[in-house]
Motif scaffolding. Structure first.
Motif, PDB file in Angstrom:
ATOM      1  N   GLY A 159       0.817  -1.204   0.000  1.00 23.59           N
ATOM      2  CA  GLY A 159       0.000   0.000   0.000  1.00 23.59           C
ATOM      3  C   GLY A 159       0.854   1.257   0.000  1.00 23.59           C
ATOM      4  O   GLY A 159       2.063   1.220   0.254  1.00 23.59           O
ATOM      5  N   SER A 160       0.204   2.372  -0.290  1.00 24.77           N
ATOM      6  CA  SER A 160       0.897   3.651  -0.351  1.00 24.77           C
ATOM      7  C   SER A 160       0.479   4.543   0.809  1.00 24.77           C
ATOM      8  O   SER A 160      -0.655   4.475   1.290  1.00 24.77           O
ATOM      9  CB  SER A 160       0.599   4.365  -1.669  1.00 24.77           C
ATOM     10  OG  SER A 160       1.134   3.644  -2.768  1.00 24.77           O
ATOM     11  N   ALA A 161       1.416   5.387   1.258  1.00 22.21           N
ATOM     12  CA  ALA A 161       1.180   6.282   2.378  1.00 22.21           C
ATOM     13  C   ALA A 161       1.412   7.721   1.937  1.00 22.21           C
ATOM     14  O   ALA A 161       2.417   8.024   1.282  1.00 22.21           O
ATOM     15  CB  ALA A 161       2.100   5.945   3.547  1.00 22.21           C
ATOM     16  N   ASP A 162       0.486   8.598   2.310  1.00 19.19           N
ATOM     17  CA  ASP A 162       0.572  10.014   1.957  1.00 19.19           C
ATOM     18  C   ASP A 162       0.321  10.821   3.230  1.00 19.19           C
ATOM     19  O   ASP A 162      -0.769  10.772   3.795  1.00 19.19           O
ATOM     20  CB  ASP A 162      -0.476  10.352   0.895  1.00 19.19           C
ATOM     21  CG  ASP A 162      -0.318  11.755   0.326  1.00 19.19           C
ATOM     22  OD1 ASP A 162       0.405  12.564   0.930  1.00 19.19           O
ATOM     23  OD2 ASP A 162      -0.923  12.032  -0.729  1.00 19.19           O
ATOM     24  N   GLY A 163       1.336  11.541   3.708  1.00 14.80           N
ATOM     25  CA  GLY A 163       1.213  12.263   4.970  1.00 14.80           C
ATOM     26  C   GLY A 163       1.580  13.725   4.846  1.00 14.80           C
ATOM     27  O   GLY A 163       2.549  14.080   4.151  1.00 14.80           O
ATOM     28  N   THR A 164       0.791  14.581   5.503  1.00 18.68           N
ATOM     29  CA  THR A 164       1.064  16.014   5.538  1.00 18.68           C
ATOM     30  C   THR A 164       0.953  16.486   6.978  1.00 18.68           C
ATOM     31  O   THR A 164      -0.074  16.288   7.624  1.00 18.68           O
ATOM     32  CB  THR A 164       0.071  16.808   4.670  1.00 18.68           C
ATOM     33  OG1 THR A 164       0.129  16.341   3.316  1.00 18.68           O
ATOM     34  CG2 THR A 164       0.397  18.291   4.696  1.00 18.68           C
ATOM     35  N   ALA A 191       5.507   6.323  -0.947  1.00 16.75           N
ATOM     36  CA  ALA A 191       5.393   7.158   0.253  1.00 16.75           C
ATOM     37  C   ALA A 191       5.623   8.608  -0.126  1.00 16.75           C
ATOM     38  O   ALA A 191       6.590   8.938  -0.820  1.00 16.75           O
ATOM     39  CB  ALA A 191       6.395   6.723   1.309  1.00 16.75           C
ATOM     40  N   THR A 192       4.712   9.457   0.316  1.00 14.16           N
ATOM     41  CA  THR A 192       4.825  10.900   0.091  1.00 14.16           C
ATOM     42  C   THR A 192       4.666  11.612   1.421  1.00 14.16           C
ATOM     43  O   THR A 192       3.693  11.382   2.137  1.00 14.16           O
ATOM     44  CB  THR A 192       3.750  11.387  -0.894  1.00 14.16           C
ATOM     45  OG1 THR A 192       3.869  10.678  -2.130  1.00 14.16           O
ATOM     46  CG2 THR A 192       3.898  12.884  -1.159  1.00 14.16           C
ATOM     47  N   GLY A 193       5.620  12.452   1.762  1.00 12.09           N
ATOM     48  CA  GLY A 193       5.564  13.172   3.034  1.00 12.09           C
ATOM     49  C   GLY A 193       5.842  14.645   2.861  1.00 12.09           C
ATOM     50  O   GLY A 193       6.716  15.032   2.085  1.00 12.09           O
ATOM     51  N   LEU A 194       5.088  15.487   3.588  1.00 11.15           N
ATOM     52  CA  LEU A 194       5.302  16.922   3.574  1.00 11.15           C
ATOM     53  C   LEU A 194       5.273  17.421   5.009  1.00 11.15           C
ATOM     54  O   LEU A 194       4.290  17.234   5.727  1.00 11.15           O
ATOM     55  CB  LEU A 194       4.216  17.618   2.750  1.00 11.15           C
ATOM     56  CG  LEU A 194       4.245  19.161   2.738  1.00 11.15           C
ATOM     57  CD1 LEU A 194       5.543  19.660   2.122  1.00 11.15           C
ATOM     58  CD2 LEU A 194       3.051  19.702   1.970  1.00 11.15           C
TER      59      LEU A 194
END
Length: 201
Positions: A159-164, A191-194
């Protein structure tokens, strides 16, 4: 959990302080079966001593395929005295979306995760997790052993994770901070993080 196929919708409104007494937690939007779970909570004057605050839980059962959506608004007073804060978390094939807006300081003893896929190595973490945490007019402080993760997957997950995460004040995370990190080994998700900090990191 398990074979549950129905849907659940919950709305909690507290005008003052939500005091969990140190042993209990607050779960908002957690799908443990194949149905959907939608939860929203508005707290007027802060959360105190909630062991776990989970917004958009993604299933109490690692085989859960349902979708969960959680929203938390803390109008004043922040979050104090708990161990874990998680916004957008999935451990199986389900989908999870968590959104939290907190006015005031946030202080937890252990970990904070925003957009996380973690199945403890079972290989079942094929769902996607999206988390958005905004701390307005306050600081974020983790305890000495705490881990801060923003957009993170674990090993063997697909699965993919996207966090802000946005912190208006200072951020204190003495152990480890990870932003947009995929798991090692067989991990195949994205994975994308900001991370935005208005004060001192």
């Amino acid at each position: 959990v398990g074979a549950s196929s129905g849907n659940a919708t919950g709305l909690l409104t507290v005008g003052g302080v939500f005091d969990a007494g140190g042993l209990n937690g607050l779960q908002i939007g957690t799908a443990g079966g194949s149905g959907t779970a939608d939860g929203a909570a508005t707290i007027g004057n802060g959360i105190v001593d909630a062991n776990i605050v989970l917004v958009g839980g993604g299933g109490g059962d690692p085989n859960a395929t349902g979708a969960s959506t959680g929203a938390l608004t803390v109008q004043a007073g922040g979050i104090q005295g708990g161990n874990t804060l998680s916004v957008g978390f999935v451990s199986g094939p389900g989908q999870s979306t968590g959104t939290a807006t907190v006015n005031g300081n946030v202080s937890v003893a252990d970990s904070v995760s925003v957009g996380r896929v973690d199945d403890a190595g079972s290989g079942l973490g094929s769902g996607d997790a999206t988390g958005n945490l905004s701390i307005l007019g306050g600081d974020l402080t983790l305890g000495g052993g705490g881990l801060l993760s923003v957009g993170r997957t674990s090993s063997a997950t697909s699965g993919s994770a996207d966090g802000t995460l946005s912190v208006a004040g200072n951020l204190t995370a003495p152990t480890l901070t990870v932003v947009g990190v995929t798991g090692v080994g067989a991990s195949s998700g994205n994975a994308t993080g900001l991370l935005t900090v208005g004060g001192v990191f």
